[in-house]
Design a protein around this motif. Structure first.
Motif, PDB file in Angstrom:
ATOM      1  N   GLY A 306     -11.045  -5.822  -9.547  1.00  0.00           N
ATOM      2  CA  GLY A 306      -9.713  -6.075 -10.068  1.00  0.00           C
ATOM      3  C   GLY A 306      -9.705  -7.219 -11.063  1.00  0.00           C
ATOM      4  O   GLY A 306     -10.647  -7.404 -11.836  1.00  0.00           O
ATOM      5  N   LEU A 314      -9.703   0.456  -3.179  1.00  0.00           N
ATOM      6  CA  LEU A 314      -8.813   1.386  -3.878  1.00  0.00           C
ATOM      7  C   LEU A 314      -8.636   2.642  -3.027  1.00  0.00           C
ATOM      8  O   LEU A 314      -9.593   3.136  -2.423  1.00  0.00           O
ATOM      9  N   GLN A 367      -2.575   4.912  -4.888  1.00  0.00           N
ATOM     10  CA  GLN A 367      -2.789   3.606  -5.503  1.00  0.00           C
ATOM     11  C   GLN A 367      -1.481   2.824  -5.642  1.00  0.00           C
ATOM     12  O   GLN A 367      -1.494   1.633  -5.950  1.00  0.00           O
ATOM     13  N   ASN A 370      -1.867   0.081  -3.496  1.00  0.00           N
ATOM     14  CA  ASN A 370      -2.615  -1.010  -4.125  1.00  0.00           C
ATOM     15  C   ASN A 370      -1.709  -1.869  -4.995  1.00  0.00           C
ATOM     16  O   ASN A 370      -1.875  -3.090  -5.072  1.00  0.00           O
ATOM     17  N   MET A 376      -3.300  -4.073  -7.939  1.00  0.00           N
ATOM     18  CA  MET A 376      -3.186  -3.335  -9.192  1.00  0.00           C
ATOM     19  C   MET A 376      -1.763  -3.457  -9.742  1.00  0.00           C
ATOM     20  O   MET A 376      -0.855  -3.936  -9.068  1.00  0.00           O
ATOM     21  N   PRO A 383      -9.447   0.354 -12.918  1.00  0.00           N
ATOM     22  CA  PRO A 383     -10.377  -0.529 -12.202  1.00  0.00           C
ATOM     23  C   PRO A 383     -11.784   0.080 -12.117  1.00  0.00           C
ATOM     24  O   PRO A 383     -11.935   1.216 -11.658  1.00  0.00           O
ATOM     25  N   ARG A 403      -4.786  -7.472 -14.735  1.00  0.00           N
ATOM     26  CA  ARG A 403      -4.777  -6.701 -13.502  1.00  0.00           C
ATOM     27  C   ARG A 403      -4.910  -5.213 -13.824  1.00  0.00           C
ATOM     28  O   ARG A 403      -4.225  -4.707 -14.714  1.00  0.00           O
ATOM     29  N   PRO A 404      -5.785  -4.483 -13.136  1.00  0.00           N
ATOM     30  CA  PRO A 404      -5.970  -3.055 -13.435  1.00  0.00           C
ATOM     31  C   PRO A 404      -4.733  -2.241 -13.086  1.00  0.00           C
ATOM     32  O   PRO A 404      -3.888  -2.678 -12.293  1.00  0.00           O
TER      33      PRO A 404
END
Length: 458
Positions: A306, A314, A367, A370, A376, A383, A403-404
């Motif tokens: 990340g 993830l 996600q 996440n 994320m 990511p 941040r992804p």
């Protein structure tokens, strides 16, 4: 005097904003039960506008930045009031009233700000309400600065003259402006002319020579600006950092719009939370389908990198056979993506249901959890795997500076049409270097048809 005028104007703006908010709330929902909560609503509105920079001088600000602060304050205020009413179980506060009240207020304040900006900039173009600027320096950088001020007359910054170390230049014109003295003449110039601010756009070799001039300006209460050109920066942005009086020059290539990034995070969490609730029936249906059609767990959990390389887990709906990771070494020679990433058309490890989930991007929906955990964002570079990061070139590692995200430029432009990892990385870096709420909105808007029609998905 300028500071006093600005402070007065700032207080006038605050009073005007509170008045417009009061009118909007009373107009939307004029009932007696409003009185206990109205002061709190107005206080939240004023504080958020102040924190988001709505009361900073907008002499050189773009209209979009002002409107962004206003509407961000409105949406955050809606969230705060709704959350507070839920926690306190305050039943008399209508959610519709809160939403319409703040949106109406934001609309009225936006129109007011636009009207004020248009008025002030129009009178500046006619020669009124100017700040008088003395420029120290006549070189190329100084000339570029002069061009900038000429092009933006609406800023209201008027050049009264130039100062150079070379006395022989006095009386000559540089880029249309006269050289009126040397460094030693600055006190006399300031006393004889109207000078609101002094801007140093001088060569590095002058740095030790301008200390006395800076000290003089500080004593006289004249604002000083210093053009920071110590390094030949191609991409990074320079910004000052004050550590309790110890000044540092910070060079950073990632966006430093702190409040904008904060609003982005709040938006991410709110959107992810809502989508998880709305999509819960779909999650249950897909989970049952995955479990019934192939052996293995419902979710595929994988370690990814990340922000700044921080590892996190993830989550995705499993779209491959149970032993997919073990089969990867046998398929490595079929990699169709250049660089450290593995991509393969017609990957034999993908299950029949997995192909459909990937085609519609439904496999990516877990996600959202996440995003809720802050591993994320909704929008951001995808990511990577830790083993991929180890193979990155130095310039590619900057993908990790934000941040992804679940979606990104690479995905909306057809993720399986781009097989060059360098090109993929350049798209991510373009997003990072030009990040804004508008860019996130455009990517989200393009993500919807990309998912519906399966653009670039295999």
């Amino acid at each position: 005097m300028l500071k006093e005028h600005f402070a007065f104007f700032q207080k006038l703006e605050m009073l005007g904003d509170l008045s417009l908010a009061l009118v909007a709330f009373q107009w939307i929902y004029p009932y007696e039960g409003l009185s206990p909560v109205l002061p709190a609503c107005l206080l939240i509105w004023a504080v958020l506008l102040h924190l988001l920079g709505a009361y900073e001088s907008f002499r050189i600000k773009h209209v979009g930045d002002i409107l962004l602060a206003i509407w961000s304050a409105a949406f955050i205020a809606i969230g705060i009031c709704g959350f507070a009413a839920y926690l306190l179980k305050y039943q008399d506060l209508s959610r519709v009233f809160v939403i319409l009240g703040y949106l109406s207020t934001a609309g009225m304040v936006s129109l007011e700000r636009i009207a004020v900006m248009v008025f002030l900039r129009s009178i500046r173009k006619r020669g009124y309400n100017f700040r008088h600027i003395l420029i120290v320096g006549t070189g190329l950088r100084a000339q570029q600065f002069m061009e900038l001020l000429v092009e933006h007359s609406e800023w209201g910054l008027k050049i009264v003259g130039l100062v150079d170390e070379d006395r022989s230049l006095i009386g000559k014109r540089v880029h249309g402006f006269g050289v009126i003295g040397t460094l030693k003449d600055v006190p006399e110039i300031v006393h004889d002319r109207v000078v609101d601010e002094v801007v140093f756009v001088a060569p590095r070799s002058w740095h030790h020579k301008i200390k006395e001039v800076v000290a003089f300006c500080e004593t006289e209460g004249i604002r000083v600006h210093h053009a920071l050109d110590m390094f030949d920066l191609k991409f990074a942005k320079a910004r000052p950092t004050d550590l309790d009086g110890f000044l540092l020059l910070t060079l950073d290539r990632t966006p430093m719009k702190v409040w904008h990034l904060f609003v982005k995070e709040v938006f991410d969490v709110l959107l992810a939370g809502v989508m998880l609730l709305v999509l819960l029936p779909l999650f249950i249906f897909v989970a049952v389908a995955v479990k019934m059609t192939s052996k293995g767990p419902v979710f595929h959990k994988q370690t990814r990198c990340g922000l700044k390389g921080r590892p996190f887990t993830l989550y995705k709906f499993r779209t491959m056979v149970e032993n997919a990771e073990e089969l990867l070494p046998r398929l490595s020679e079929n990699n169709e993506m250049s660089g450290p990433v593995f991509k393969m058309k017609n990957d034999p490890r993908i299950t029949p249901l997995g192909k459909m989930l990937r085609k519609t991007s439904i496999d990516e929906l877990p996600q959202l959890w996440n995003v809720l955990k802050r591993d994320m964002s909704i929008v951001g570079p995808r990511p990577p795997l830790p083993q991929e990061v180890k193979r990155y070139d130095s310039w590619q590692r900057r993908r990790l500076s934000m941040r992804p995200g679940i979606t990104c430029l690479w995905q909306v432009q057809g993720r399986n049409k781009i097989w060059d990892f360098d090109e993929w990385t350049r798209l991510d870096l373009h997003y990072i270097d030009h990040w804004s709420f508008w860019s996130d909105f455009k990517i989200l808007a393009r993500t919807v048809p990309a998912v519906i029609f399966g653009v670039g998905a295999k």
